[in-house]
Design a protein around this motif. Structure first.
Motif, mmCIF file in Angstrom:
data_model
loop_
_atom_site.group_PDB
_atom_site.id
_atom_site.type_symbol
_atom_site.label_atom_id
_atom_site.label_comp_id
_atom_site.label_asym_id
_atom_site.label_seq_id
_atom_site.Cartn_x
_atom_site.Cartn_y
_atom_site.Cartn_z
ATOM 1 N N PRO A 146 0.814 -1.264 0.141
ATOM 2 C CA PRO A 146 -0.077 0.063 -0.072
ATOM 3 C C PRO A 146 1.114 1.242 0.083
ATOM 4 O O PRO A 146 2.072 1.021 0.490
ATOM 5 C CB PRO A 146 -0.702 -0.163 1.402
ATOM 6 C CG PRO A 146 -0.473 -1.147 1.860
ATOM 7 C CD PRO A 146 0.618 -1.999 1.323
ATOM 8 N N SER A 170 -0.167 4.420 1.244
ATOM 9 C CA SER A 170 -0.221 4.700 2.679
ATOM 10 C C SER A 170 -1.219 3.737 3.375
ATOM 11 O O SER A 170 -1.752 3.438 2.561
ATOM 12 C CB SER A 170 -0.638 6.345 2.721
ATOM 13 O OG SER A 170 -1.783 6.225 2.201
ATOM 14 N N GLY A 171 -0.923 3.728 4.642
ATOM 15 C CA GLY A 171 -1.796 2.812 5.255
ATOM 16 C C GLY A 171 -1.767 2.669 6.825
ATOM 17 O O GLY A 171 -1.104 3.622 7.343
ATOM 18 N N ARG A 179 -0.872 -5.093 6.732
ATOM 19 C CA ARG A 179 -0.648 -3.853 6.172
ATOM 20 C C ARG A 179 -2.184 -3.531 5.680
ATOM 21 O O ARG A 179 -2.792 -4.557 4.823
ATOM 22 C CB ARG A 179 0.416 -3.541 5.034
ATOM 23 C CG ARG A 179 1.485 -3.675 5.588
ATOM 24 C CD ARG A 179 2.556 -3.502 4.584
ATOM 25 N NE ARG A 179 3.998 -3.302 5.032
ATOM 26 C CZ ARG A 179 5.006 -3.992 4.668
ATOM 27 N NH1 ARG A 179 4.702 -4.803 3.544
ATOM 28 N NH2 ARG A 179 6.053 -4.069 5.415
ATOM 29 N N ARG A 195 -4.998 -1.250 3.815
ATOM 30 C CA ARG A 195 -5.273 0.179 2.835
ATOM 31 C C ARG A 195 -6.749 0.104 2.412
ATOM 32 O O ARG A 195 -7.531 -0.779 2.193
ATOM 33 C CB ARG A 195 -4.271 -0.306 1.361
ATOM 34 C CG ARG A 195 -4.595 0.739 0.218
ATOM 35 C CD ARG A 195 -3.786 0.424 -0.786
ATOM 36 N NE ARG A 195 -3.915 0.837 -1.768
ATOM 37 C CZ ARG A 195 -3.440 0.798 -3.099
ATOM 38 N NH1 ARG A 195 -2.862 -0.209 -3.162
ATOM 39 N NH2 ARG A 195 -3.982 1.497 -4.279
ATOM 40 N N THR A 252 -6.018 5.698 1.920
ATOM 41 C CA THR A 252 -6.402 5.453 0.518
ATOM 42 C C THR A 252 -4.994 5.395 -0.056
ATOM 43 O O THR A 252 -4.305 6.524 -0.245
ATOM 44 C CB THR A 252 -7.428 6.190 -0.199
ATOM 45 O OG1 THR A 252 -8.614 6.009 0.297
ATOM 46 C CG2 THR A 252 -7.580 5.836 -1.704
ATOM 47 N N GLY A 253 -4.358 4.386 -0.589
ATOM 48 C CA GLY A 253 -2.994 4.345 -1.160
ATOM 49 C C GLY A 253 -2.980 5.271 -2.575
ATOM 50 O O GLY A 253 -4.127 5.180 -3.225
#
Length: 171
Positions: free
Chosen positions: A5, A7-8, A82, A84, A138-139
């Protein structure tokens, strides 16, 4: 190459002895338990924590899930999930979890979820602060390769290219 991802959220755990099955590996329901804990971590981070749930009666409710088991996981393994956000609208949330034993390696399992924001009277829109916090997870990269994938049919619709159909013997 492992799908990562942009960001997450990261959730960690360790395989417990009672999670090991008769084959000496992490048993199927415990993958889902760990993914569920990662969803709870997402709820905590985005403002849908215990206080929110108690005050509003609102929570996430999973309406669909797709788990892929990609590698066996042994006893005492360290786990990293992880998470996302793949997308959301006013009331729905689509999540992607990747479970790693080696955070630098390939995922051992993935889970894709479709969740609803629900309250005592049914589905409700996410409050603005929760929506903004979800959007922040949200990636920024492309969607994972296997996101949105369904289980392939078996039988005539899922026949081999040569037309061979493998059927289960009668029981």
């Amino acid at each position: 190459m492992a799908e990562r991802p942009g960001s997450g959220l990261v959730h960690t755990d360790t395989v417990r002895p009672e999670w090991i099955d008769y084959n000496g590996h992490l048993s199927e329901p415990y993958y889902v338990l760990v993914f569920g804990d990662a969803t709870t971590a997402l709820m905590e981070r985005t403002g849908m924590d215990a206080a929110y749930r108690a005050a509003t009666g609102c929570s996430l409710y999973t309406v669909e899930a797709h788990v892929r088991y990609l590698a066996e996981i042994g006893p005492d393994a360290p786990l990293t999930v992880r998470t996302r956000v793949l997308g959301r609208d006013a009331k729905r949330l689509r999540l992607w979890h990747e479970l790693y034993v080696d955070p630098a390696g390939a995922p051992s399992a993935t889970e894709e979820l479709m969740c609803l924001h629900v309250g005592p009277d049914g589905t409700l829109p996410f409050p603005d602060p929760v929506a903004a916090a979800l959007d922040a997870l949200t990636g920024d990269g492309p969607e994972p390769t296997h996101a949105g994938r369904a289980i392939a049919p078996v039988g005539p619709a899922g026949a081999e290219p040569d037309g061979t159909v493998v059927r289960r013997p009668p029981t």
